[in-house]
Design a protein around this motif. Structure first.
Motif, PDB file in Angstrom:
ATOM      1  N   THR A 154      33.687  39.784  55.474  1.00 20.26           N
ATOM      2  CA  THR A 154      34.741  40.337  54.632  1.00 20.26           C
ATOM      3  C   THR A 154      34.619  41.853  54.460  1.00 20.26           C
ATOM      4  O   THR A 154      33.538  42.432  54.594  1.00 20.26           O
ATOM      5  N   GLN A 155      35.756  42.447  54.141  1.00 19.23           N
ATOM      6  CA  GLN A 155      35.748  43.780  53.554  1.00 19.23           C
ATOM      7  C   GLN A 155      34.925  43.704  52.261  1.00 19.23           C
ATOM      8  O   GLN A 155      34.836  42.643  51.633  1.00 19.23           O
ATOM      9  N   TYR A 156      34.300  44.798  51.875  1.00 15.82           N
ATOM     10  CA  TYR A 156      33.519  44.745  50.636  1.00 15.82           C
ATOM     11  C   TYR A 156      34.431  44.586  49.423  1.00 15.82           C
ATOM     12  O   TYR A 156      35.622  44.905  49.453  1.00 15.82           O
ATOM     13  N   PHE A 157      33.866  44.067  48.364  1.00 10.91           N
ATOM     14  CA  PHE A 157      34.606  43.796  47.126  1.00 10.91           C
ATOM     15  C   PHE A 157      33.582  43.720  46.001  1.00 10.91           C
ATOM     16  O   PHE A 157      32.369  43.591  46.245  1.00 10.91           O
ATOM     17  N   TYR A 158      34.063  43.792  44.777  1.00 13.93           N
ATOM     18  CA  TYR A 158      33.177  43.663  43.615  1.00 13.93           C
ATOM     19  C   TYR A 158      33.644  42.576  42.655  1.00 13.93           C
ATOM     20  O   TYR A 158      33.060  42.386  41.594  1.00 13.93           O
ATOM     21  N   ASN A 159      34.685  41.843  43.038  1.00 10.87           N
ATOM     22  CA  ASN A 159      35.214  40.744  42.244  1.00 10.87           C
ATOM     23  C   ASN A 159      34.935  39.449  42.999  1.00 10.87           C
ATOM     24  O   ASN A 159      35.624  39.125  43.976  1.00 10.87           O
ATOM     25  N   ALA A 160      33.912  38.729  42.583  1.00  9.15           N
ATOM     26  CA  ALA A 160      33.530  37.509  43.292  1.00  9.15           C
ATOM     27  C   ALA A 160      34.651  36.490  43.320  1.00  9.15           C
ATOM     28  O   ALA A 160      34.792  35.728  44.281  1.00  9.15           O
ATOM     29  N   ALA A 201      40.116  48.466  49.096  1.00  6.80           N
ATOM     30  CA  ALA A 201      39.175  47.654  48.323  1.00  6.80           C
ATOM     31  C   ALA A 201      39.289  48.022  46.850  1.00  6.80           C
ATOM     32  O   ALA A 201      39.356  49.201  46.500  1.00  6.80           O
ATOM     33  N   GLU A 202      39.298  47.012  45.998  1.00  6.33           N
ATOM     34  CA  GLU A 202      39.458  47.255  44.563  1.00  6.33           C
ATOM     35  C   GLU A 202      38.114  47.491  43.894  1.00  6.33           C
ATOM     36  O   GLU A 202      37.173  46.710  44.090  1.00  6.33           O
ATOM     37  N   VAL A 203      38.029  48.566  43.146  1.00  8.77           N
ATOM     38  CA  VAL A 203      36.885  48.778  42.259  1.00  8.77           C
ATOM     39  C   VAL A 203      37.353  48.386  40.865  1.00  8.77           C
ATOM     40  O   VAL A 203      38.270  49.010  40.327  1.00  8.77           O
TER      41      VAL A 203
END
Length: 281
Positions: free
Chosen positions: A166-172, A213-215
């Motif tokens: 995946t593209q990186y993300f911070y919302n599991a 990508a959402e921070v």
């Protein structure tokens, strides 16, 4: 938790000093026994020589190597020749991507989508390569809709992909939703979460705005509140990403793929916190 595979992404250095630095970074990260290390491929194949040279070094160091391989703007003849080159090098894993063209170029080429590339690789080489493809838990920034993005992912699976990163993300929750929605479409590929350590607020926010990508707002605000306090940013980033990794493993993620940015310190510290790093790593 500790038995899950790890893998790392690097980009080909542009200068000799960067090449030497990356060699040292790789040696430190090899202590974590990665399943493979991948090397990115510039827009329109612009880093072809650097990508392949770095892949050769990783193989010579006794590690598994995956070459990123993009197709937009490429001809079948060129892709066929590069696949033969990779096979001759001993590469057995590809990260197959549509990719981007350098600024100022028209589309051109004989491939429109990553699924076209995957199908071509399978037709040309059979099962010679394990093919990774990209997945976007928060939706590809150019997709018409989340459903269209899922259908594009399904097309890559039908074309012969083996697994996805995946593209990186911070919302599991975004990852779990994407995985479950893909399963409902009958796509059972292992979907490996891409993990981006947080070491610089400016760099992270710039990258995230560029790639879609959402921070999460609370993370963005905390980073901004630290200002130029680099140590606090790094400490906060380690906490956030370690907690993310723990939740992903608890939720059944099959592995973890770290976007290292050619650095080792943050990835090693996260691994240590997760109980993955041997003493002295």
């Amino acid at each position: 938790m500790n038995a899950l595979p790890l893998s790392f992404e690097f980009f080909p250095p542009k200068a000799p000093e960067g090449t030497e630095k990356l060699r040292a970074v790789r040696q430190r990260l090899y202590a974590l026994a990665p399943e493979f290390c991948s090397v990115t491929y510039g827009a329109g194949g612009s880093t072809h020589e650097g990508t392949f040279a770095t892949v050769r070094e990783i193989l010579a160091e006794g590690q598994g190597a995956a070459a990123h391989f993009s197709c937009i703007g490429a001809t079948r003849e060129r892709v066929r020749a590069q696949l033969a080159e990779l096979q001759a090098m001993g590469v057995r894993r590809l990260v197959a991507l549509r990719g981007d063209l350098p600024s100022g170029y028209g589309l051109g080429g004989e491939f429109q989508y990553a699924s076209d590339l995957v199908a071509f690789i399978r037709a040309e080489t059979g099962r010679a390569f394990h093919i990774e493809v990209a997945a976007y838990p928060e939706t590809h920034p150019q997709a018409r809709s989340p459903e269209a993005d899922l259908q594009a992912f399904a097309a890559k699976a039908r074309a012969g992909a083996d697994s996805a990163i995946t593209q990186y993300f911070y919302n599991a929750d975004a990852y779990f939703r994407f995985r479950d929605d893909a399963l409902r479409l009958g796509v059972a590929l292992p979907v490996v979460p891409g993990i981006m350590p947080i070491t610089s607020a400016t760099q992270l926010l710039r990258f995230s705005d560029a790639c879609g990508a959402e921070v999460p707002r609370w993370v963005r605000l905390r980073l901004q509140a630290f200002g130029d306090d680099a140590e606090s940013i790094k400490a906060f980033g380690l906490d956030v990403v370690t907690a993310l990794c723990e939740r992903l493993v608890q939720g059944g993620a099959p592995a973890r793929h770290f976007y290292t940015m050619n650095q080792s310190a943050a990835t090693l510290e996260i691994a240590r916190r997760l109980g993955l790093a041997p003493a002295g790593a």
